[in-house]
Design a protein around this motif. Sequence first.
Motif, PDB file in Angstrom:
ATOM      1  N   LYS A 158      10.152   3.108   5.256  1.00 17.64           N
ATOM      2  CA  LYS A 158      10.922   3.079   6.507  1.00 17.64           C
ATOM      3  C   LYS A 158      10.101   2.678   7.718  1.00 17.64           C
ATOM      4  O   LYS A 158      10.580   1.908   8.548  1.00 17.64           O
ATOM      5  CB  LYS A 158      11.596   4.431   6.741  1.00 17.64           C
ATOM      6  CG  LYS A 158      12.745   4.684   5.806  1.00 17.64           C
ATOM      7  CD  LYS A 158      13.386   6.021   6.090  1.00 17.64           C
ATOM      8  CE  LYS A 158      14.504   6.271   5.097  1.00 17.64           C
ATOM      9  NZ  LYS A 158      15.127   7.570   5.322  1.00 17.64           N
ATOM     10  N   PRO A 159       8.849   3.152   7.894  1.00 13.19           N
ATOM     11  CA  PRO A 159       8.089   2.745   9.083  1.00 13.19           C
ATOM     12  C   PRO A 159       7.727   1.260   9.103  1.00 13.19           C
ATOM     13  O   PRO A 159       7.305   0.734  10.116  1.00 13.19           O
ATOM     14  CB  PRO A 159       6.816   3.580   9.010  1.00 13.19           C
ATOM     15  CG  PRO A 159       7.128   4.709   8.108  1.00 13.19           C
ATOM     16  CD  PRO A 159       8.154   4.202   7.145  1.00 13.19           C
ATOM     17  N   LEU A 160       7.919   0.573   7.997  1.00 14.47           N
ATOM     18  CA  LEU A 160       7.541  -0.831   7.895  1.00 14.47           C
ATOM     19  C   LEU A 160       8.423  -1.751   8.739  1.00 14.47           C
ATOM     20  O   LEU A 160       8.031  -2.873   9.038  1.00 14.47           O
ATOM     21  CB  LEU A 160       7.588  -1.261   6.429  1.00 14.47           C
ATOM     22  CG  LEU A 160       6.835  -2.514   6.042  1.00 14.47           C
ATOM     23  CD1 LEU A 160       5.356  -2.344   6.373  1.00 14.47           C
ATOM     24  CD2 LEU A 160       7.011  -2.796   4.572  1.00 14.47           C
ATOM     25  N   TRP A 161       9.581  -1.278   9.196  1.00 14.49           N
ATOM     26  CA  TRP A 161      10.465  -2.124  10.005  1.00 14.49           C
ATOM     27  C   TRP A 161       9.802  -2.552  11.308  1.00 14.49           C
ATOM     28  O   TRP A 161      10.080  -3.626  11.833  1.00 14.49           O
ATOM     29  CB  TRP A 161      11.782  -1.422  10.316  1.00 14.49           C
ATOM     30  CG  TRP A 161      11.628  -0.291  11.293  1.00 14.49           C
ATOM     31  CD1 TRP A 161      11.410   1.022  10.999  1.00 14.49           C
ATOM     32  CD2 TRP A 161      11.632  -0.380  12.709  1.00 14.49           C
ATOM     33  NE1 TRP A 161      11.281   1.754  12.138  1.00 14.49           N
ATOM     34  CE2 TRP A 161      11.414   0.921  13.214  1.00 14.49           C
ATOM     35  CE3 TRP A 161      11.792  -1.420  13.618  1.00 14.49           C
ATOM     36  CZ2 TRP A 161      11.355   1.193  14.572  1.00 14.49           C
ATOM     37  CZ3 TRP A 161      11.737  -1.134  14.972  1.00 14.49           C
ATOM     38  CH2 TRP A 161      11.529   0.155  15.437  1.00 14.49           C
ATOM     39  N   ALA A 162       8.882  -1.741  11.836  1.00 20.05           N
ATOM     40  CA  ALA A 162       8.234  -2.045  13.109  1.00 20.05           C
ATOM     41  C   ALA A 162       7.030  -2.966  12.949  1.00 20.05           C
ATOM     42  O   ALA A 162       6.485  -3.438  13.951  1.00 20.05           O
ATOM     43  CB  ALA A 162       7.791  -0.747  13.780  1.00 20.05           C
ATOM     44  N   TYR A 163       6.626  -3.236  11.748  1.00 18.40           N
ATOM     45  CA  TYR A 163       5.421  -4.046  11.519  1.00 18.40           C
ATOM     46  C   TYR A 163       5.507  -5.446  12.121  1.00 18.40           C
ATOM     47  O   TYR A 163       4.577  -5.861  12.819  1.00 18.40           O
ATOM     48  CB  TYR A 163       5.109  -4.112  10.022  1.00 18.40           C
ATOM     49  CG  TYR A 163       3.840  -4.845   9.706  1.00 18.40           C
ATOM     50  CD1 TYR A 163       2.615  -4.238   9.913  1.00 18.40           C
ATOM     51  CD2 TYR A 163       3.861  -6.143   9.233  1.00 18.40           C
ATOM     52  CE1 TYR A 163       1.438  -4.901   9.633  1.00 18.40           C
ATOM     53  CE2 TYR A 163       2.698  -6.821   8.960  1.00 18.40           C
ATOM     54  CZ  TYR A 163       1.490  -6.194   9.158  1.00 18.40           C
ATOM     55  OH  TYR A 163       0.326  -6.858   8.903  1.00 18.40           O
ATOM     56  N   PRO A 164       6.583  -6.205  11.903  1.00 15.86           N
ATOM     57  CA  PRO A 164       6.642  -7.548  12.517  1.00 15.86           C
ATOM     58  C   PRO A 164       6.593  -7.490  14.040  1.00 15.86           C
ATOM     59  O   PRO A 164       5.922  -8.305  14.677  1.00 15.86           O
ATOM     60  CB  PRO A 164       7.984  -8.114  12.036  1.00 15.86           C
ATOM     61  CG  PRO A 164       8.299  -7.365  10.810  1.00 15.86           C
ATOM     62  CD  PRO A 164       7.725  -5.988  11.011  1.00 15.86           C
TER      63      PRO A 164
ATOM     64  N   ALA B  44       0.820  -1.221   0.000  1.00 14.39           N
ATOM     65  CA  ALA B  44       0.000   0.000   0.000  1.00 14.39           C
ATOM     66  C   ALA B  44       0.853   1.271   0.000  1.00 14.39           C
ATOM     67  O   ALA B  44       0.618   2.171  -0.817  1.00 14.39           O
ATOM     68  CB  ALA B  44      -0.972  -0.011   1.163  1.00 14.39           C
ATOM     69  N   PRO B  45       1.854   1.400   0.887  1.00 16.43           N
ATOM     70  CA  PRO B  45       2.683   2.612   0.821  1.00 16.43           C
ATOM     71  C   PRO B  45       3.428   2.728  -0.505  1.00 16.43           C
ATOM     72  O   PRO B  45       3.653   3.821  -1.010  1.00 16.43           O
ATOM     73  CB  PRO B  45       3.670   2.457   1.973  1.00 16.43           C
ATOM     74  CG  PRO B  45       3.062   1.473   2.884  1.00 16.43           C
ATOM     75  CD  PRO B  45       2.201   0.594   2.041  1.00 16.43           C
ATOM     76  N   ARG B  46       3.792   1.595  -1.072  1.00 15.87           N
ATOM     77  CA  ARG B  46       4.501   1.605  -2.355  1.00 15.87           C
ATOM     78  C   ARG B  46       3.592   2.153  -3.454  1.00 15.87           C
ATOM     79  O   ARG B  46       4.031   2.929  -4.307  1.00 15.87           O
ATOM     80  CB  ARG B  46       4.963   0.187  -2.687  1.00 15.87           C
ATOM     81  CG  ARG B  46       5.721   0.080  -3.972  1.00 15.87           C
ATOM     82  CD  ARG B  46       6.955   0.895  -3.935  1.00 15.87           C
ATOM     83  NE  ARG B  46       8.098   0.033  -3.785  1.00 15.87           N
ATOM     84  CZ  ARG B  46       9.316   0.482  -3.649  1.00 15.87           C
ATOM     85  NH1 ARG B  46       9.545   1.772  -3.640  1.00 15.87           N
ATOM     86  NH2 ARG B  46      10.308  -0.317  -3.514  1.00 15.87           N
ATOM     87  N   LEU B  47       2.318   1.776  -3.419  1.00 18.04           N
ATOM     88  CA  LEU B  47       1.372   2.284  -4.417  1.00 18.04           C
ATOM     89  C   LEU B  47       1.188   3.791  -4.293  1.00 18.04           C
ATOM     90  O   LEU B  47       0.992   4.483  -5.286  1.00 18.04           O
ATOM     91  CB  LEU B  47       0.012   1.600  -4.257  1.00 18.04           C
ATOM     92  CG  LEU B  47      -0.091   0.163  -4.738  1.00 18.04           C
ATOM     93  CD1 LEU B  47      -1.478  -0.389  -4.430  1.00 18.04           C
ATOM     94  CD2 LEU B  47       0.184   0.068  -6.221  1.00 18.04           C
TER      95      LEU B  47
END
Length: 77
Positions: A22-28, A13-16
């Motif tokens: 960068k904020p995706l590192w905290a997702y897991p 979604a952010p890529r689209l």
Amino acid sequence: MFLLMRTASAGYAPRLDGESLKPLWAYPLQQFVYRQLTYAVVIQSLITALHGTQLRWMSVRRTGLLTDAPGGTVHVT
């Protein structure tokens, strides 16, 4: 493997939108903590349901008065 697939789909979604990933590192980490918290709530709910008791935070004392009003106490009808 499932967490990796969820992280990849969350990055789509952010890529689209052309936003930073960068904020995706905290997702897991967020998924792991959220899952443990959900398990704790479900276990607590099952235990309380089996005991037939009500949790303290589920009861609200109702007075019919609004005390945080700007003019003071207001009676709510």
